[in-house]
Design an enzyme around this catalytic site. Structure first.
Site, short mmCIF file in Angstrom:
data_model
loop_
_atom_site.label_atom_id
_atom_site.label_comp_id
_atom_site.label_asym_id
_atom_site.label_seq_id
_atom_site.Cartn_x
_atom_site.Cartn_y
_atom_site.Cartn_z
N CYS A 1 31.74 -41.43 74.11
CA CYS A 1 32.46 -40.19 74.41
C CYS A 1 32.77 -39.46 73.09
CB CYS A 1 33.72 -40.52 75.20
SG CYS A 1 34.54 -39.13 76.00
N SER A 2 33.98 -38.96 72.93
CA SER A 2 34.33 -38.19 71.74
C SER A 2 34.54 -39.05 70.51
CB SER A 2 35.58 -37.35 72.01
OG SER A 2 36.66 -38.16 72.42
#
Length: 314
Positions: free
Chosen positions: A104-105
């Site tokens: 993800c981030s």
């Protein structure tokens, strides 16, 4: 035994952590203690997810070195990337680790550490624009579920981390083990890195203008219909020129490009889930011939429909 370290912080995304951890834990149940799992944070102790889940962590320097370094994501990543001790640890461990992973981030932390310069990566679709503005020197693929570039692998958001970790288990053990884990966790084993992380359906269901949201739903449900600009303009009671302009502003791409992507997405569904031949698929998806479908599919996805079916079909 392979040490796997998850870099954690306050306000993390809980599924980025527990999903991949469960994949490795299931691998251990197939062959005892293949992986030793560690949750790490700058100061150790309790960290809290955005969902409210609290987990106990170890101090960064307590585990050294790591076989696989995994940076998870979540809204707290933007505070985490300002922590110099964390950046230093990630940089040092990445140099020693056999594999470096972001979920993800978490990609932001690897980029902040300078580990992604000149690399091809992916991240959660929602933060792609923000990532590209902050790290223009990194080549971002906004569509992929996960991307490998050397020893660095980056994944899209949330559950895509499980897809990535299944691929790591397959690499370490074998395909049968990875498939068995997927069955146990009731997840889709075949969702490999070459597939897109989000569909046109997902992107357009949140459009602000209901008229265009409904039109996009119509296009998705009727790819074999007359979807020419004149027909769609009449469908929305607009002039052709005004329709094209407003559609592009609202959806982000021209009507023609949107229809092409939607039809290709429909073709992917048939390739993955049916045994229909390419002529039948072309007709059902609104392409005038199988040759046009084959050419557009290869241009868009980099492989022929037949090869895509081999990789992802039932």
């Amino acid at each position: 035994m392979k040490k796997v370290g998850f870099i954690c912080f306050d306000n993390f995304q809980s599924l980025d952590l527990v999903g991949p951890m469960e994949v490795f834990a299931q691998a251990n149940s197939h062959k005892a203690q293949q992986y030793k799992l560690h949750i790490l944070s700058v100061d150790g102790g309790t960290v809290r997810a955005s969902s409210g889940l609290e987990v106990q962590t170890q101090r960064l320097k307590s585990i050294n070195p790591l076989d696989t370094l995994i940076v998870i994501g979540g809204n707290g990543i933007y505070t985490a990337i300002e922590n110099k001790r964390l950046i230093q640890y990630v940089t040092k461990q990445a140099a020693k680790a056999r594999r470096v992973v972001s979920i993800c981030s978490g990609t932001f932390l690897l980029a902040e550490a300078g580990l992604l310069n000149g690399k091809k990566v992916t991240t959660h679709w929602k933060v792609c624009d923000k990532f590209s503005r902050r790290y223009p020197e990194v080549e971002l693929d906004p569509d992929a579920i996960f991307v490998r570039d050397g020893k660095i692998t980056t994944s899209a958001g949330i559950t895509a981390g499980m897809d990535l970790c299944l691929s790591l288990v397959e690499e370490d053990m074998d395909r049968d083990t990875a498939m068995s884990i997927a069955r146990m966790l009731v997840i889709y084993y075949r969702r490999a890195g070459g597939q897109t992380q989000f569909s046109e359906t997902l992107k357009t269901q949140t459009l602000g203008d209901k008229k265009f949201a409904d039109l996009c739903s119509f296009i998705q449900e009727n790819p074999d219909s007359d979807l020419s600009v004149p027909a769609l303009a009449e469908h929305t009671a607009m002039s052709e020129r005004n329709f094209s302009r407003c559609f592009t502003l609202e959806v982000g791409i021209s009507p023609g490009k949107y229809i092409e992507k939607t039809r290709l997405e429909s073709a992917k569904y048939y390739l993955e889930n049916t045994h229909k031949n390419l002529d039948e698929i072309s007709q059902r998806c609104g392409f005038s011939s199988s040759e046009i479908l084959r050419r557009l599919f290869k241009r868009r996805h980099g492989i022929a429909p037949s090869e895509y079916r081999k990789r992802f079909g039932k």
